[in-house]
Design a protein around this motif. Sequence first.
Motif: not given
Length: 169
Positions: A92-109, A111-120
């Motif tokens: 496993a590796v941690q990555t800050d890939d904004r394009a991939k995050a936008e591709e994978l984002w689901n509004p149901l998330l 619940a865990w990440f309240p500010d969406g893709l802008e969650t700190p």
Amino acid sequence: MADHAEHTEQDKREKLKELVKDARIGMLTTMTTDGKHVSRPMALQDVEFDGDLWFFTYADSDLVAQIRANPQVNVSFSDAKQHAWTSVSGSAVQTDDRAKAEELWNPLLKAWFPDGLETPNLTLVKVHADSAEYWESAHSSKVVTLLGYAKAAVTGKTPDAGENETVRL
């Protein structure tokens, strides 16, 4: 048991991908710096053809610290409806890939990440699978499966547990 020779590696990869996608929630296991295994439920975001698994988490989480120290992980999936179980090993590796995050984002998330893709501290963890194993019950009914195990216990013969395959990725 199924005849292992009849399944090509590609067939097994496709079956693995199907089983993992159907399960959706996996138990991601890491190792602490003092050698203890820790598992936590994670919602699968994507299964790439090559077996890479993607998860959202926080950059300051224990999960990220643990994979930095020891990137070898295991992700297990259970799909009760399909009577199927999957175990995926890899790194496993941690990555800050904004394009991939936008591709994978689901509004149901949210619940865990309240500010969406802008969650700190929002980040992705990518698990690159090296190998996997899956088990799929030969029977779609719990009752039939349990009766098969009971019969096996009485007769002393191994029950037909279904299909079991190891997949190299």
